[in-house]
Design a protein around this motif. Sequence first.
Motif, PDB file in Angstrom:
ATOM      1  N   TYR A 258       2.393   1.007  -5.367  1.00  0.00           N
ATOM      2  CA  TYR A 258       1.191   0.193  -5.228  1.00  0.00           C
ATOM      3  C   TYR A 258       0.940  -0.624  -6.497  1.00  0.00           C
ATOM      4  O   TYR A 258       1.179  -0.144  -7.610  1.00  0.00           O
ATOM      5  CB  TYR A 258      -0.038   1.080  -5.009  1.00  0.00           C
ATOM      6  N   VAL A 259       0.437  -1.844  -6.326  1.00  0.00           N
ATOM      7  CA  VAL A 259      -0.071  -2.668  -7.416  1.00  0.00           C
ATOM      8  C   VAL A 259      -1.486  -3.076  -7.049  1.00  0.00           C
ATOM      9  O   VAL A 259      -1.702  -3.752  -6.027  1.00  0.00           O
ATOM     10  CB  VAL A 259       0.802  -3.923  -7.646  1.00  0.00           C
ATOM     11  N   ASP A 260      -2.454  -2.652  -7.861  1.00  0.00           N
ATOM     12  CA  ASP A 260      -3.867  -2.942  -7.564  1.00  0.00           C
ATOM     13  C   ASP A 260      -4.224  -2.582  -6.127  1.00  0.00           C
ATOM     14  O   ASP A 260      -4.862  -3.358  -5.402  1.00  0.00           O
ATOM     15  CB  ASP A 260      -4.179  -4.417  -7.834  1.00  0.00           C
ATOM     16  N   ASP A 261      -3.787  -1.399  -5.691  1.00  0.00           N
ATOM     17  CA  ASP A 261      -4.090  -0.851  -4.364  1.00  0.00           C
ATOM     18  C   ASP A 261      -3.432  -1.611  -3.222  1.00  0.00           C
ATOM     19  O   ASP A 261      -3.747  -1.377  -2.053  1.00  0.00           O
ATOM     20  CB  ASP A 261      -5.609  -0.796  -4.134  1.00  0.00           C
ATOM     21  N   VAL A 262      -2.517  -2.502  -3.518  1.00  0.00           N
ATOM     22  CA  VAL A 262      -1.729  -3.190  -2.491  1.00  0.00           C
ATOM     23  C   VAL A 262      -0.330  -2.570  -2.484  1.00  0.00           C
ATOM     24  O   VAL A 262       0.345  -2.554  -3.516  1.00  0.00           O
ATOM     25  CB  VAL A 262      -1.616  -4.699  -2.776  1.00  0.00           C
ATOM     26  N   PRO A 263       0.126  -2.032  -1.357  1.00  0.00           N
ATOM     27  CA  PRO A 263       1.489  -1.483  -1.322  1.00  0.00           C
ATOM     28  C   PRO A 263       2.515  -2.602  -1.450  1.00  0.00           C
ATOM     29  O   PRO A 263       2.395  -3.644  -0.799  1.00  0.00           O
ATOM     30  CB  PRO A 263       1.573  -0.807   0.053  1.00  0.00           C
ATOM     31  N   VAL A 264       3.490  -2.404  -2.318  1.00  0.00           N
ATOM     32  CA  VAL A 264       4.519  -3.432  -2.505  1.00  0.00           C
ATOM     33  C   VAL A 264       5.894  -2.941  -2.058  1.00  0.00           C
ATOM     34  O   VAL A 264       6.826  -3.739  -1.933  1.00  0.00           O
ATOM     35  CB  VAL A 264       4.576  -3.894  -3.978  1.00  0.00           C
ATOM     36  N   ARG A 265       6.007  -1.634  -1.807  1.00  0.00           N
ATOM     37  CA  ARG A 265       7.298  -1.098  -1.355  1.00  0.00           C
ATOM     38  C   ARG A 265       7.081   0.255  -0.699  1.00  0.00           C
ATOM     39  O   ARG A 265       6.313   1.075  -1.201  1.00  0.00           O
ATOM     40  CB  ARG A 265       8.249  -0.950  -2.540  1.00  0.00           C
ATOM     41  N   ASN A 266       7.768   0.485   0.414  1.00  0.00           N
ATOM     42  CA  ASN A 266       7.638   1.728   1.174  1.00  0.00           C
ATOM     43  C   ASN A 266       9.035   2.232   1.539  1.00  0.00           C
ATOM     44  O   ASN A 266       9.762   1.563   2.274  1.00  0.00           O
ATOM     45  CB  ASN A 266       6.802   1.475   2.440  1.00  0.00           C
ATOM     46  N   LEU A 267       9.412   3.371   0.986  1.00  0.00           N
ATOM     47  CA  LEU A 267      10.722   3.975   1.248  1.00  0.00           C
ATOM     48  C   LEU A 267      10.531   5.249   2.057  1.00  0.00           C
ATOM     49  O   LEU A 267       9.799   6.151   1.643  1.00  0.00           O
ATOM     50  CB  LEU A 267      11.442   4.293  -0.073  1.00  0.00           C
ATOM     51  N   ARG A 268      11.198   5.328   3.208  1.00  0.00           N
ATOM     52  CA  ARG A 268      11.039   6.471   4.099  1.00  0.00           C
ATOM     53  C   ARG A 268      12.147   7.486   3.891  1.00  0.00           C
ATOM     54  O   ARG A 268      13.328   7.140   3.774  1.00  0.00           O
ATOM     55  CB  ARG A 268      11.051   6.010   5.559  1.00  0.00           C
ATOM     56  N   ARG A 269      11.779   8.744   3.853  1.00  0.00           N
ATOM     57  CA  ARG A 269      12.753   9.814   3.626  1.00  0.00           C
ATOM     58  C   ARG A 269      13.794   9.868   4.750  1.00  0.00           C
ATOM     59  O   ARG A 269      14.983  10.083   4.493  1.00  0.00           O
ATOM     60  CB  ARG A 269      12.031  11.164   3.546  1.00  0.00           C
TER      61      ARG A 269
ATOM     62  N   GLN B 209       0.627  -5.609   6.411  1.00  0.00           N
ATOM     63  CA  GLN B 209       0.574  -7.068   6.308  1.00  0.00           C
ATOM     64  C   GLN B 209       0.461  -7.505   4.852  1.00  0.00           C
ATOM     65  O   GLN B 209       1.110  -8.475   4.427  1.00  0.00           O
ATOM     66  CB  GLN B 209      -0.594  -7.604   7.129  1.00  0.00           C
ATOM     67  N   ALA B 210      -0.345  -6.788   4.054  1.00  0.00           N
ATOM     68  CA  ALA B 210      -0.496  -7.126   2.642  1.00  0.00           C
ATOM     69  C   ALA B 210       0.820  -6.912   1.894  1.00  0.00           C
ATOM     70  O   ALA B 210       1.190  -7.713   1.023  1.00  0.00           O
ATOM     71  CB  ALA B 210      -1.607  -6.277   2.015  1.00  0.00           C
ATOM     72  N   MET B 211       1.542  -5.843   2.237  1.00  0.00           N
ATOM     73  CA  MET B 211       2.828  -5.575   1.610  1.00  0.00           C
ATOM     74  C   MET B 211       3.837  -6.661   1.961  1.00  0.00           C
ATOM     75  O   MET B 211       4.573  -7.157   1.090  1.00  0.00           O
ATOM     76  CB  MET B 211       3.361  -4.204   2.046  1.00  0.00           C
ATOM     77  N   ARG B 212       3.874  -7.059   3.218  1.00  0.00           N
ATOM     78  CA  ARG B 212       4.806  -8.105   3.636  1.00  0.00           C
ATOM     79  C   ARG B 212       4.518  -9.406   2.902  1.00  0.00           C
ATOM     80  O   ARG B 212       5.431 -10.099   2.440  1.00  0.00           O
ATOM     81  CB  ARG B 212       4.708  -8.312   5.149  1.00  0.00           C
ATOM     82  N   GLN B 213       3.252  -9.726   2.745  1.00  0.00           N
ATOM     83  CA  GLN B 213       2.875 -10.961   2.059  1.00  0.00           C
ATOM     84  C   GLN B 213       3.257 -10.910   0.588  1.00  0.00           C
ATOM     85  O   GLN B 213       3.779 -11.887   0.039  1.00  0.00           O
ATOM     86  CB  GLN B 213       1.370 -11.189   2.215  1.00  0.00           C
ATOM     87  N   PHE B 214       3.011  -9.782  -0.074  1.00  0.00           N
ATOM     88  CA  PHE B 214       3.376  -9.655  -1.482  1.00  0.00           C
ATOM     89  C   PHE B 214       4.876  -9.835  -1.675  1.00  0.00           C
ATOM     90  O   PHE B 214       5.331 -10.550  -2.571  1.00  0.00           O
ATOM     91  CB  PHE B 214       2.947  -8.283  -2.016  1.00  0.00           C
ATOM     92  N   ARG B 215       5.664  -9.196  -0.813  1.00  0.00           N
ATOM     93  CA  ARG B 215       7.107  -9.252  -0.950  1.00  0.00           C
ATOM     94  C   ARG B 215       7.642 -10.659  -0.675  1.00  0.00           C
ATOM     95  O   ARG B 215       8.555 -11.128  -1.352  1.00  0.00           O
ATOM     96  CB  ARG B 215       7.750  -8.222  -0.028  1.00  0.00           C
ATOM     97  N   GLU B 216       7.080 -11.329   0.314  1.00  0.00           N
ATOM     98  CA  GLU B 216       7.529 -12.684   0.626  1.00  0.00           C
ATOM     99  C   GLU B 216       7.260 -13.638  -0.527  1.00  0.00           C
ATOM    100  O   GLU B 216       8.065 -14.523  -0.820  1.00  0.00           O
ATOM    101  CB  GLU B 216       6.838 -13.183   1.893  1.00  0.00           C
TER     102      GLU B 216
END
Length: 327
Positions: free
Chosen positions: A169-180, A260-267
């Motif tokens: 997370y950066v400032d409570d926005v998820p920027v990356r999600n890795l699934r086990r 949606q916020a994570m997708r936007q940050f990454r794009e």
Amino acid sequence: MSRLASALLALATVAAVAVAVRPTVDVTATVAFGEGYTPLFGFDNILRSADDRTVSLLLDRSTGSGFISSAMYEHGFFSASIKLPSDYTAGVVVAFYTSNGDVFPKTHDELDFEFLGNIRGKPWRMQTNMYGNGSVSRGREERYVLPFDPTTEFHRYSILWARDAVVFYVDDVPVRNLRRARAGRDFPAKPMSLYATVWDASNWATSGGRYRVNYQYGPFVASFTDLALAGCRAPSPTEEGCADALAASDPAVMTLAKQQAMRQFRERNMVYSYCYDTRRYPVPFPECDLVESERTRFKDSGHRLSLRRRRVGHRPARPGAANKADM
């Protein structure tokens, strides 16, 4: 009272007690430095505030510095608000990460935030990574340009390490999600400590080592506050149920708005992805979701393409035309 009624009452009582003693994870709680951390190296370069809620790490000609959590954790939510050094910071690396390399040197796990300094006028870059069970030959680096100046004020960076997922997370926005389930054996599975460090990485951090640390601009100061250690301590029988509580906590619940916020940050901000680095990894990792429309924005080195600037008298570059990669 019948035997059946008595049995049902007993079961209800047990369930109520179980709910009552189920541990909770308060991801908003912060601790004083002395309550959760201890100096690691560069002791003279570690400055603590009077209330022990803020700590600054210095890098100068003599040494860098760092601190470590006083306990190891099996899972957790680890967070800090960080302000990075300003001006010329080439070769300087500030890291906020979990690791057990000192305990399991050949099969270590690690979750990284690394902030890579730069020459004056160029932004700091943030890198995330994950290693599991010694998978050092399979680095999962992603690199981003931050959408703000991280040197003028504090910004919050957080690592959620749950049983089934890791989320940065950066400032409570998820920027990356890795699934086990998709990372498999490379997913961290052993207790880790939390670290924060600042150090001289002149040999690789800026343009592959082209620009080194210039100590005329030092000392380089990275400050940390709002320190959070919402973790499941290891080993501790009293932590039973902590992992379940962590999995139900707010950072672990990926709502549609968060996705949606994570997708936007990454794009907008991701400038390197191991998923598109076919030079290093001809066979994509199992967790990589390769999207053709996204693939066209990256070179085969994994670095993102830049659009050429339109110049008067020249035909505008087509969308996706190659330029110098963001490094």
